[in-house]
Scaffold this motif. Structure first.
Motif, PDB file in Angstrom:
ATOM      1  N   VAL A 148      92.126  30.180  30.755  1.00 54.40           N
ATOM      2  CA  VAL A 148      93.563  29.956  30.579  1.00 54.40           C
ATOM      3  C   VAL A 148      94.127  29.330  31.855  1.00 54.40           C
ATOM      4  O   VAL A 148      93.509  29.430  32.922  1.00 54.40           O
ATOM      5  CB  VAL A 148      94.307  31.276  30.262  1.00 54.40           C
ATOM      6  CG1 VAL A 148      93.813  31.858  28.949  1.00 54.40           C
ATOM      7  CG2 VAL A 148      94.125  32.283  31.384  1.00 54.40           C
ATOM      8  N   PRO A 149      95.300  28.680  31.779  1.00 52.81           N
ATOM      9  CA  PRO A 149      95.852  28.028  32.967  1.00 52.81           C
ATOM     10  C   PRO A 149      96.193  29.034  34.066  1.00 52.81           C
ATOM     11  O   PRO A 149      96.620  30.151  33.802  1.00 52.81           O
ATOM     12  CB  PRO A 149      97.121  27.340  32.442  1.00 52.81           C
ATOM     13  CG  PRO A 149      96.919  27.213  30.974  1.00 52.81           C
ATOM     14  CD  PRO A 149      96.099  28.388  30.570  1.00 52.81           C
ATOM     15  N   LEU A 154     102.034  25.443  35.657  1.00 51.74           N
ATOM     16  CA  LEU A 154     100.709  25.740  35.122  1.00 51.74           C
ATOM     17  C   LEU A 154      99.723  24.737  35.695  1.00 51.74           C
ATOM     18  O   LEU A 154      99.944  23.525  35.618  1.00 51.74           O
ATOM     19  CB  LEU A 154     100.705  25.666  33.594  1.00 51.74           C
ATOM     20  CG  LEU A 154     101.638  26.644  32.871  1.00 51.74           C
ATOM     21  CD1 LEU A 154     101.525  26.462  31.373  1.00 51.74           C
ATOM     22  CD2 LEU A 154     101.316  28.086  33.251  1.00 51.74           C
ATOM     23  N   MET A 155      98.629  25.256  36.257  1.00 55.41           N
ATOM     24  CA  MET A 155      97.641  24.390  36.892  1.00 55.41           C
ATOM     25  C   MET A 155      96.333  24.422  36.103  1.00 55.41           C
ATOM     26  O   MET A 155      96.356  24.664  34.901  1.00 55.41           O
ATOM     27  CB  MET A 155      97.448  24.851  38.341  1.00 55.41           C
ATOM     28  CG  MET A 155      98.723  24.710  39.175  1.00 55.41           C
ATOM     29  SD  MET A 155      98.575  25.328  40.850  1.00 55.41           S
ATOM     30  CE  MET A 155      98.736  27.088  40.550  1.00 55.41           C
ATOM     31  N   GLY A 156      95.225  24.170  36.761  1.00 58.50           N
ATOM     32  CA  GLY A 156      93.933  24.194  36.088  1.00 58.50           C
ATOM     33  C   GLY A 156      93.556  25.608  35.675  1.00 58.50           C
ATOM     34  O   GLY A 156      94.246  26.580  35.986  1.00 58.50           O
ATOM     35  N   ILE A 157      92.436  25.748  34.991  1.00 59.70           N
ATOM     36  CA  ILE A 157      92.022  27.060  34.510  1.00 59.70           C
ATOM     37  C   ILE A 157      91.797  28.007  35.684  1.00 59.70           C
ATOM     38  O   ILE A 157      91.437  27.582  36.785  1.00 59.70           O
ATOM     39  CB  ILE A 157      90.764  26.979  33.632  1.00 59.70           C
ATOM     40  CG1 ILE A 157      89.597  26.339  34.382  1.00 59.70           C
ATOM     41  CG2 ILE A 157      91.050  26.245  32.346  1.00 59.70           C
ATOM     42  CD1 ILE A 157      88.302  26.339  33.612  1.00 59.70           C
ATOM     43  N   MET A 217      89.754  14.277  27.855  1.00 60.26           N
ATOM     44  CA  MET A 217      88.488  14.922  27.503  1.00 60.26           C
ATOM     45  C   MET A 217      88.385  16.337  28.070  1.00 60.26           C
ATOM     46  O   MET A 217      88.036  17.285  27.361  1.00 60.26           O
ATOM     47  CB  MET A 217      87.323  14.073  28.016  1.00 60.26           C
ATOM     48  CG  MET A 217      85.952  14.682  27.780  1.00 60.26           C
ATOM     49  SD  MET A 217      85.504  14.778  26.030  1.00 60.26           S
ATOM     50  CE  MET A 217      85.010  13.072  25.734  1.00 60.26           C
ATOM     51  N   ASN A 218      88.678  16.506  29.355  1.00 59.87           N
ATOM     52  CA  ASN A 218      88.476  17.816  29.989  1.00 59.87           C
ATOM     53  C   ASN A 218      89.363  18.901  29.383  1.00 59.87           C
ATOM     54  O   ASN A 218      88.920  20.038  29.158  1.00 59.87           O
ATOM     55  CB  ASN A 218      88.719  17.719  31.494  1.00 59.87           C
ATOM     56  CG  ASN A 218      87.631  16.937  32.198  1.00 59.87           C
ATOM     57  OD1 ASN A 218      86.519  16.822  31.691  1.00 59.87           O
ATOM     58  ND2 ASN A 218      87.934  16.390  33.359  1.00 59.87           N
ATOM     59  N   ALA A 253      90.141  23.604  25.789  1.00 65.04           N
ATOM     60  CA  ALA A 253      90.850  24.135  24.618  1.00 65.04           C
ATOM     61  C   ALA A 253      89.877  24.626  23.557  1.00 65.04           C
ATOM     62  O   ALA A 253      90.086  25.685  22.942  1.00 65.04           O
ATOM     63  CB  ALA A 253      91.777  23.064  24.043  1.00 65.04           C
ATOM     64  N   VAL A 254      88.802  23.894  23.335  1.00 68.13           N
ATOM     65  CA  VAL A 254      87.795  24.314  22.348  1.00 68.13           C
ATOM     66  C   VAL A 254      87.090  25.579  22.834  1.00 68.13           C
ATOM     67  O   VAL A 254      86.849  26.515  22.050  1.00 68.13           O
ATOM     68  CB  VAL A 254      86.778  23.186  22.100  1.00 68.13           C
ATOM     69  CG1 VAL A 254      85.619  23.686  21.241  1.00 68.13           C
ATOM     70  CG2 VAL A 254      87.462  22.003  21.413  1.00 68.13           C
ATOM     71  N   ALA A 255      86.757  25.642  24.131  1.00 69.52           N
ATOM     72  CA  ALA A 255      86.123  26.845  24.678  1.00 69.52           C
ATOM     73  C   ALA A 255      87.049  28.051  24.546  1.00 69.52           C
ATOM     74  O   ALA A 255      86.617  29.160  24.198  1.00 69.52           O
ATOM     75  CB  ALA A 255      85.751  26.614  26.145  1.00 69.52           C
ATOM     76  N   ASN A 256      88.341  27.844  24.814  1.00 72.86           N
ATOM     77  CA  ASN A 256      89.330  28.912  24.675  1.00 72.86           C
ATOM     78  C   ASN A 256      89.407  29.380  23.221  1.00 72.86           C
ATOM     79  O   ASN A 256      89.429  30.585  22.941  1.00 72.86           O
ATOM     80  CB  ASN A 256      90.683  28.412  25.162  1.00 72.86           C
ATOM     81  CG  ASN A 256      91.771  29.462  25.089  1.00 72.86           C
ATOM     82  OD1 ASN A 256      92.170  29.885  24.003  1.00 72.86           O
ATOM     83  ND2 ASN A 256      92.284  29.874  26.230  1.00 72.86           N
TER      84      ASN A 256
END
Length: 338
Positions: free
Chosen positions: A251-252, A263-266, A309-310, A315-318
């Motif tokens: 999550v962010p 909100l930044m990177g995971i 892409m990233n 999002a798919v992994a989440n």
């Protein structure tokens, strides 16, 4: 008064106990050797025991639970804010006890011996993979130092190095050829060991119903399925799927104050190996979705076009983490995306 909460600072041979009553009044402060710990705990009335997540934590959890106590394992980052003054065993045990008493404290999912065995398989395999990567990098460096470049991938190295060693006109000295040959033989031994661990993981996968069920999710294979089940069990330690995704660091990361929300990177919290497996699986889903037209693939493609892409991969992994929680927690079968 009766001891209601105990914080135990675990170590190899010396253990520090800090016990309090229901009101937080200190009743027990004791330092014990390993051989006397269980006898001391057995004499206490059933209470809640807190230990820090470390080597041996789940072993002691099982031992204390067998004596009738409730045991909670707390992550280090949740204990550290409660350490008073300087760090020592007594202050650490008190901090664990304080964290244990908080009503909203988050605890580490419990692990059975079977789960720890599966984790041991993954950790041993990961260590071998890291050794193999380092070995290939060293061989590439030695060859490049002699003016012979090879591609980055392990597969390329596996094919190219034997050809280089057989080529007598490439300028390699006899000693260099012998050294790289020995390293390549060792590389083959590591390959064989990794294959052995892969077979063991596949055997665990085939024998575990939960692993087989969640492997039906797009982007989840035997290695990911076994790693997830080993780490979270039935997922009952998590309130919902989003909490599991947050625990995995998918999550962010927030840096918010007042009305300003950034909100930044995971966050990249939790088990790095588990998160890596989910990300790799999601990457393959996003890649092949470009060739499909089903509703789920359309959602993935739309997300990739809008956010890149990233972000689509994360999002798919989440999403997969949330689906995994629902399947494990509710004992449901996988339902294909509508």
């Amino acid at each position: 008064m009766t001891v209601a909460f105990i914080g135990i600072d675990l170590a190899k041979n010396v253990f520090q106990l800090h016990g309090v009553d229901a009101n937080g009044q200190a009743l027990l402060k004791r330092r014990l050797r390993r051989e006397g710990l269980l006898a001391e705990i057995a004499e206490l009335e059933p209470c809640v025991i807190g230990v820090e997540a470390c080597t041996g934590a789940f072993y002691w959890q099982r031992q204390f639970e067998a004596l009738g106590h409730t045991v909670k394992v707390i992550a280090l980052q949740y204990v550290k804010p409660f350490v008073k003054h300087q760090k020592n065993d007594q202050n650490d045990a008190e901090a664990i006890c304080t964290a244990l008493m908080l009503p909203n404290m988050k605890f580490v999912p419990t692990k059975s011996e079977e789960q720890q065995d599966i984790q041991a398989l993954h950790r041993a395999r990961r260590r071998l993979v890291n050794h193999r990567t380092a070995l290939v990098s060293q061989m590439r460096g030695l060859l490049l130092d002699r003016g012979i470049p090879i591609a980055l991938s392990i597969g390329r190295a596996r094919r190219a190095i034997p050809e280089i060693l057989e080529n007598q006109t490439n300028g390699l000295s006899a000693m260099s050829r012998e050294i790289i040959g020995d390293l390549f033989d060792f590389f083959g031994q590591i390959d064989a060991q990794i294959t052995t661990f892969d077979r063991r993981i596949d055997a665990v996968f085939k024998s575990n119903e939960d692993c087989r069920r969640i492997a039906r999710i797009c982007g989840v294979g035997p290695k990911t399925a076994t790693a997830v089940v080993a780490a979270v069990g039935d997922g009952r330690e998590f309130k919902n799927g989003r909490h599991l995704a947050a625990w995995m660091g998918l999550v962010p990361r927030q840096h918010s104050s007042g009305d300003k929300r950034l909100l930044m990177g995971i966050s990249k919290r939790g088990d790095r190996h588990l998160r890596t497996l989910l990300i790799h699986g999601a990457r393959s889903v996003v890649r092949v979705a470009q060739l499909k037209t089903d509703p789920f693939s359309q959602w993935v493609n739309s997300l990739r076009e809008r956010r890149g892409m990233n972000r689509a991969i994360v999002a798919v992994a989440n999403k997969n983490a949330r689906i995994i929680w629902a399947m494990l927690n509710r004992n449901e079968e996988f339902r294909a995306h509508a």
